[in-house]
Write a protein that holds these residues in place. Structure first.
Motif, PDB file in Angstrom:
ATOM      1  N   TYR A 152       9.585 -10.511  43.091  1.00 13.19           N
ATOM      2  CA  TYR A 152       9.715 -11.463  44.202  1.00 13.19           C
ATOM      3  C   TYR A 152       9.172 -10.845  45.488  1.00 13.19           C
ATOM      4  O   TYR A 152       8.546 -11.528  46.306  1.00 13.19           O
ATOM      5  N   PHE A 181       5.732 -23.300  40.212  1.00 14.38           N
ATOM      6  CA  PHE A 181       6.855 -23.653  41.072  1.00 14.38           C
ATOM      7  C   PHE A 181       7.437 -25.014  40.675  1.00 14.38           C
ATOM      8  O   PHE A 181       6.711 -25.920  40.291  1.00 14.38           O
ATOM      9  N   LYS A 333      16.194 -19.115  44.747  1.00 18.12           N
ATOM     10  CA  LYS A 333      15.550 -19.924  43.706  1.00 18.12           C
ATOM     11  C   LYS A 333      15.769 -21.415  43.934  1.00 18.12           C
ATOM     12  O   LYS A 333      14.942 -22.240  43.556  1.00 18.12           O
ATOM     13  N   TYR A 337      12.015 -20.540  46.333  1.00 21.12           N
ATOM     14  CA  TYR A 337      11.272 -19.811  45.299  1.00 21.12           C
ATOM     15  C   TYR A 337      11.687 -20.297  43.900  1.00 21.12           C
ATOM     16  O   TYR A 337      12.138 -19.516  43.069  1.00 21.12           O
ATOM     17  N   TYR A 383       2.936 -22.523  51.025  1.00 26.64           N
ATOM     18  CA  TYR A 383       2.952 -21.088  51.296  1.00 26.64           C
ATOM     19  C   TYR A 383       1.564 -20.493  51.493  1.00 26.64           C
ATOM     20  O   TYR A 383       1.429 -19.289  51.670  1.00 26.64           O
TER      21      TYR A 383
END
Length: 500
Positions: A152, A181, A333, A337, A383
């Motif tokens: 990560y 994702f 998460k 993420y 992102y």
């Protein structure tokens, strides 16, 4: 980065500085963020620093800080005249403490405490910290900052480099997941991780892979039919485990099979042997029944000896079955993420899992961000980590490891070029998740030739980035795709042939 206790202590003893210290960090960043602060832990090693030398910055990820000498950045410092700094991630820590905002108790979490756990705040933590280093360390005011992170933390390294290039001159990202994702069934990358894992097993041993496939299918069926007591009686379940425990054991076996090659370190870490993947394969080859095959990962997960019964109540079995990552990373998460690396298609070594419909990546629905249920492409654009952006970032090196299924969802397709300053991807054959990022104090030179090669390649990139190289060797490669490990490993061999 997960480092075995004894290894971490050995690494710590080899440095003359780098003790844990406290940094006063803002709870929220930005013009209207308020004045609230918290104590964030860091480590700093100036032993090799020369005025004007680079700052090799390591961003902690989903764990407390390891010894600063556990990172490979410490090996490059004397060759670059660099300062090495490590910052613990907010909301993470260890038994000695942590970087916890006021009022946060990791043992009693409601979720409201996580309001400041955002990607923007995490990235600005690192900016604020390295700016402070430049102000307070003599000779560092004009130092170039190289951002390093693993897993990560590797994702953070890529995000930091592309979003804040004026702050981070370069970045080395080890084992980042950069795609797949979101929980949606329409995620077109959701099977890539499992396909890679399946190919890793097949490439290691077709016979062992076939045995594992048949055993896991039998285990899944008897769990569904509630017939495991008779169908796989030689699994040898402890008497205190009931029939209802078979589902837990099945999940633990599946998760362990997926995890062992990923975390196949040459030192004892998550499993009771070094090279746990080789150990699993060799034991599987001599097993003759489904029960014997399935005992191997379950014994490894529980750290039990070969004669032990399988205890479904073993704490390690329980953790393996649920893939518990702690409250802070669970929130991450859910919030920003949400990587899907758990879906398994049909025709895999492992039984079909989470193949249809939405996948519950977030274990606490109340923590889901407003954009949690968006497509993969939405997050990649949000992102700024599209292949095209990464391709033009320059001075960004992504390193993936051949045994690690993350490679399939973390290897962008970039322009093929011999310029070391260009963004690049290297896949290292026969290494595990983040293994390339450990120091020589953890994994000495000579243990694996490919580790020596990737260390030399990283140093060559760093020197070129910092104006100390001569651009004579092409020391890395980019990937066209990451569909399976075999063609990439061949390509890497060719690159290493050119290098050496």
């Amino acid at each position: 980065m997960a480092i075995a206790g004894a290894t971490s202590e050995r690494a710590e003893s080899n440095t003359s500085s780098g003790d844990t210290q406290d940094f006063i960090q803002k709870v929220n960043h930005g013009a209207a963020a308020g004045s609230a602060t918290f104590t964030q832990r860091y480590r700093l090693n100036t032993q090799y620093f020369k005025p004007g030398g680079p700052i090799l910055f390591i961003q902690g990820a989903e764990a407390g800080m390891p010894a600063i000498n556990a990172s490979d950045f410490i090996d490059y410092a004397p060759k670059l005249g660099a300062l090495v700094a490590m910052l613990e991630h907010r909301f993470f820590g260890d038994s000695h403490g942590g970087s916890y905002p006021r009022g946060y108790n990791p043992g009693n979490v409601s979720g409201e405490e996580f309001a400041s756990l955002t990607l923007d705040n995490v990235l600005w933590d690192s900016i604020n910290f390295v700016d402070w280093i430049k102000r307070t360390v003599s000779g560092a005011e004009h130092s170039k900052v190289i951002y390093g992170g693993a897993s990560y933390g590797g994702f953070l390294a890529v995000a930091a480099r592309v979003q804040y290039p004026h702050k981070f001159y370069g970045a080395i990202a080890s084992s980042p997941a950069l795609t797949s994702f979101g929980p949606l069934g329409s995620n077109r990358f959701k099977f890539d991780s499992a396909k890679w894992a399946s190919e890793v097993y097949v490439n290691k041993s077709i016979e062992a892979s076939s045995k594992i496939k048949m055993a896991m299918l039998e285990f899944k069926k008897c769990t569904s039919d509630n017939t495991c007591d008779s169908d796989i009686s030689d699994l040898h379940i402890c008497q205190n485990s009931t029939g209802a425990s078979y589902e837990k054991l099945y999940n633990a076996a599946l998760h362990t099979y997926l995890s062992i090659p990923k975390y196949n370190y040459p030192w004892i870490n998550r499993y009771p042997t070094a090279d746990p993947f080789g150990d699993l394969i060799s034991k599987t080859l001599v097993a003759s029944t489904a029960g014997q095959v399935l005992r191997i990962p379950l014994l490894a997960a529980s750290w039990s000896n070969a004669s032990s019964c399988i205890d479904a109540n073993n704490v390690n079995i329980s953790r393996a079955g649920t893939a518990d990552v702690g409250p802070a990373f669970s929130y991450i998460k859910c919030n920003y993420y949400p990587i899907n690396d758990v879906s398994i298609p049909a025709d895999n070594v492992f039984p079909e899992t989470f193949a249809r419909g939405q996948v519950d990546i977030c274990t606490n629905p109340s923590w889901e961000a407003v954009d949690y249920n968006r497509q993969n492409e939405y997050f990649v654009q949000k992102y700024a980590i599209m292949d095209s952006f990464i391709d033009t970032a320059d001075r960004l090196l992504i390193v993936q490891d051949g045994f690690d299924r993350t490679t399939a969802i973390g290897s962008p397709a970039l322009t093929v070029t011999d310029r070391l300053n260009h963004s690049r991807v290297i896949v290292v054959d026969g290494t595990a998740h983040m293994e390339d990022a450990v120091s020589e104090a953890v994994e000495p030179r000579g243990l694996k030739p490919q580790m020596d090669q990737i260390r030399d390649a990283k140093l060559a990139h760093l020197k070129e980035w910092l104006g100390q190289g001569n651009q004579t060797l092409d020391s890395s490669a980019t990937l066209v795709s990451a569909q399976s490990p075999e063609p990439i490993l061949v390509f890497l061999f060719l690159i290493m042939f050119l290098l050496f």
